[in-house]
Write a protein that holds these residues in place. Structure first.
Motif, mmCIF file in Angstrom:
data_model
loop_
_atom_site.group_PDB
_atom_site.id
_atom_site.type_symbol
_atom_site.label_atom_id
_atom_site.label_comp_id
_atom_site.label_asym_id
_atom_site.label_seq_id
_atom_site.Cartn_x
_atom_site.Cartn_y
_atom_site.Cartn_z
ATOM 1 N N PRO A 393 0.702 -1.137 0.019
ATOM 2 C CA PRO A 393 -0.111 0.147 -0.093
ATOM 3 C C PRO A 393 1.021 1.243 -0.017
ATOM 4 C CG PRO A 393 -0.905 -1.652 1.465
ATOM 5 C CD PRO A 393 0.447 -2.318 0.926
ATOM 6 N N ARG A 394 2.109 1.161 0.793
ATOM 7 C CA ARG A 394 2.743 2.366 0.737
ATOM 8 C C ARG A 394 3.352 2.692 -0.492
ATOM 9 N NH1 ARG A 394 6.320 1.481 5.219
ATOM 10 N NH2 ARG A 394 7.758 0.144 3.760
ATOM 11 N N GLN A 395 3.937 1.616 -1.334
ATOM 12 C CA GLN A 395 4.447 1.897 -2.755
ATOM 13 C C GLN A 395 3.213 2.389 -3.751
ATOM 14 O OE1 GLN A 395 5.562 -1.948 -3.378
ATOM 15 N NE2 GLN A 395 7.726 -1.616 -2.783
ATOM 16 N N ILE A 396 2.028 1.913 -3.321
ATOM 17 C CA ILE A 396 1.024 2.547 -4.398
ATOM 18 C C ILE A 396 0.785 4.199 -3.968
ATOM 19 C CG2 ILE A 396 -1.619 2.529 -4.571
ATOM 20 C CD1 ILE A 396 -1.514 -0.411 -4.215
ATOM 21 N N ALA A 397 0.802 4.302 -2.682
ATOM 22 C CA ALA A 397 0.357 5.626 -2.181
ATOM 23 C C ALA A 397 1.811 6.865 -2.813
ATOM 24 C CB ALA A 397 0.601 5.796 -0.696
ATOM 25 N N MET A 398 2.988 6.262 -2.832
ATOM 26 C CA MET A 398 4.163 6.717 -3.270
ATOM 27 C C MET A 398 3.920 7.150 -4.909
ATOM 28 S SD MET A 398 7.175 5.189 -1.404
ATOM 29 C CE MET A 398 7.720 5.484 0.395
ATOM 30 N N CYS A 399 3.399 6.156 -5.473
ATOM 31 C CA CYS A 399 3.126 6.359 -6.860
ATOM 32 C C CYS A 399 2.025 7.478 -7.263
ATOM 33 C CB CYS A 399 2.792 4.772 -7.519
ATOM 34 S SG CYS A 399 2.739 5.020 -9.491
ATOM 35 N N ILE A 400 1.193 7.365 -6.539
ATOM 36 C CA ILE A 400 -0.013 8.257 -6.644
ATOM 37 C C ILE A 400 0.298 9.512 -6.423
ATOM 38 C CG2 ILE A 400 -2.353 8.846 -5.845
ATOM 39 C CD1 ILE A 400 -2.915 6.131 -5.535
ATOM 40 N N THR A 401 1.237 9.823 -5.293
ATOM 41 C CA THR A 401 1.665 11.041 -4.766
ATOM 42 C C THR A 401 2.566 11.561 -6.263
ATOM 43 O OG1 THR A 401 1.720 10.398 -2.579
ATOM 44 C CG2 THR A 401 3.191 12.170 -3.160
ATOM 45 N N LYS A 402 3.459 10.782 -6.638
ATOM 46 C CA LYS A 402 4.387 11.208 -7.801
ATOM 47 C C LYS A 402 3.516 11.632 -8.981
ATOM 48 C CE LYS A 402 8.496 12.013 -9.707
ATOM 49 N NZ LYS A 402 7.900 12.493 -10.799
ATOM 50 N N GLU A 403 2.438 10.983 -9.013
ATOM 51 C CA GLU A 403 1.639 11.335 -10.395
ATOM 52 C C GLU A 403 0.643 12.498 -10.097
ATOM 53 O OE1 GLU A 403 -2.253 9.238 -12.509
ATOM 54 O OE2 GLU A 403 -0.431 8.084 -11.874
ATOM 55 N N LEU A 404 0.285 12.987 -8.817
ATOM 56 C CA LEU A 404 -0.821 13.811 -8.723
ATOM 57 C C LEU A 404 -0.186 15.274 -7.776
ATOM 58 C CD1 LEU A 404 -3.937 11.926 -7.793
ATOM 59 C CD2 LEU A 404 -3.403 12.642 -9.816
#
Length: 453
Positions: A393-404
């Protein structure tokens, strides 16, 4: 040339309000092309007159913008319902195409059409996509369409623009006509109700107006908020409502807001709406939007690529009409250019959907959303634990943060418990790679991103 009027309609959809487009333009079709004239089929003479009076300038401007070799549009009245089949026409008897009877003051007399003439044959329960946002409204409409005047009278549907209220109104109408042959179902928009009333007052034809609306077995009246502040029209509607309700006739009303949030609505009209069932229709979630796109694509006979489907559903935030319009626009571009539908074409076609500045999204809001989905607390995503239950979940959150967001890799690392920027980069790359083949992960990321806007 077969697509020329559809091209103009796409332009008009962007120039007019959604209500105006749906009430007056949507049900028109190209009849034929003759030299520099377009002949367009309309459901009745009232529609032809209203388009000529109110929207002639927008039609001409659209033709100029498209660089079409036509000088004018003539409107002909269909003898049958406009349902995508070949139409038969009453040809105009003068150059302007006007055939209606006019009163002594030159005002066109209202022509009160039969039940089916104002119902769109595409708007049925079979074509309505049900999701968590509209499930209750759909069930209530189904009930009214099966057994009118039994439970929910009046039925008051309200919600934002373009989220399916009018579709349910038409679906109720078609269901009743199919189930109860001979039932007098009257559908109208509040704008049309008001204009007909004004014309009948001026021409001394109010008995005709009363006979049409007060003899209805079911009255479906769209966009009642338009009557806010118009006391004379509200007075007429109030008496029509009472007449129908006292005789146990079904009334269905739609509005963009709940009755108690409509300024300019007189109290006695407001109280009548509160007698029945009031249903709020919410904007569709991502899954419902994609289901709507699938349904429309199927009806158009096309296969929508998965990346295009997700892109359009994510880009359109709340408006179903805008969602369908985007797909219609994309199909038109593909047809006119002879090119297959691609993500690049979709990105080019729906640029108009984001005219304003994007909402600023914080890292904390992303952490909360991701944690909520995985039944974690925000603090757990910032722990030093590398167990899969936390790390994934942390990796997903990091990915979304980088995108948005505009946050740098070091900033993202600090927000997630002091991670090194190389760890952040590895996490982002890993999730981006996984989402290329994992459809569920890709949909999850789009769903979370959509909920943050």
């Amino acid at each position: 040339m077969n697509n020329v009027w559809e091209q103009i309609k796409v332009r008009l959809a962007g120039k007019l309000t959604s209500d105006a487009y749906q009430n007056w333009i949507e049900r028109t079709q190209l009849e034929r092309v003759s030299e520099d004239l377009l002949f367009v089929c309309v459901p009745d003479e009232s529609t032809a007159q209203w388009i000529r009076l109110e929207y002639d300038a927008q039609v001409r401007r659209s033709m100029e913008e498209l660089r079409l070799p036509f000088s004018a549009v003539q409107y002909t009245v269909a003898k049958g319902a406009l349902n995508g089949q070949t139409c038969h026409y009453d040809m105009p008897q003068n150059p302007a195409g006007a055939t209606s009877t006019r009163g002594p003051s030159g005002i066109a007399e209202p022509r009160f059409e039969d039940s089916a003439s104002w119902l769109n044959p595409r708007l049925t329960f079979d074509t309505y996509v049900v999701g968590s946002s509209n499930q209750f409204a759909h069930a209530a409409a189904r009930s009214v369409g099966a057994t009118p005047s039994r439970s929910y009278n009046p039925l008051f549907l309200y919600g934002g623009v373009g989220i399916g209220k009018t579709h349910l109104m038409h679906a109720i109408g078609w269901s009743l006509l199919k189930t109860y042959s001979g039932m007098n179902v009257v559908y109208t928009s509040s704008e049309r109700f008001m204009n007909e009333m004004i014309a009948c007052i001026k021409l001394d034809r109010m008995p005709q107006f009363h006979r049409h609306y007060r003899s209805a077995d079911v009255l479906l009246i769209d966009d009642i908020h338009i009557l806010a502040g118009k006391e004379r029209t509200q007075e007429e509607f109030f008496h029509t409502f009472n007449e129908l309700y006292d005789h146990r006739k079904q009334i269905v009303v739609s509005s963009d807001s709940a009755p108690n949030q409509l300024p300019g609505l007189v109290e006695r009209v407001r109280s009548r709406f509160e007698w029945g069932l009031m249903v709020d229709i919410q904007p569709p979630d991502l899954e419902t939007k994609m289901a709507i796109l699938d349904k429309k694509a199927e009806s158009e006979g096309i296969q929508l690529p998965e990346d295009v489907r997700i892109y359009i559903a994510t880009k359109t935030k709340t408006n179903v009409r805008e969602l369908e319009g985007s797909l219609t626009r994309l199909i038109a571009v593909s047809s006119l250019t002879g090119q297959p539908i691609t993500l690049a074409m979709a990105q080019q076609s729906v640029r108009h959907l984001a005219p304003g500045p994007e909402k600023r999204i914080s890292i904390e809001s992303i952490v909360r959303k991701v944690a909520e989905h995985f039944n974690l607390s925000p603090a757990q995503l910032k722990m030093k634990s590398n167990t899969r239950q936390i790390a994934y979940p942390r990796q997903i959150a990091m990915c979304i943060t980088k995108e948005l967001t505009q946050a740098s890799l070091p900033e993202i690392g600090r927000a997630f418990g002091g991670k090194h920027h190389t760890t952040v980069l590895h996490s982002v790359q890993k999730i981006e790679e996984l989402r290329q083949t994992d459809e569920d992960l890709n949909r999850l990321i789009h769903s979370i991103s959509d909920s943050l806007h």
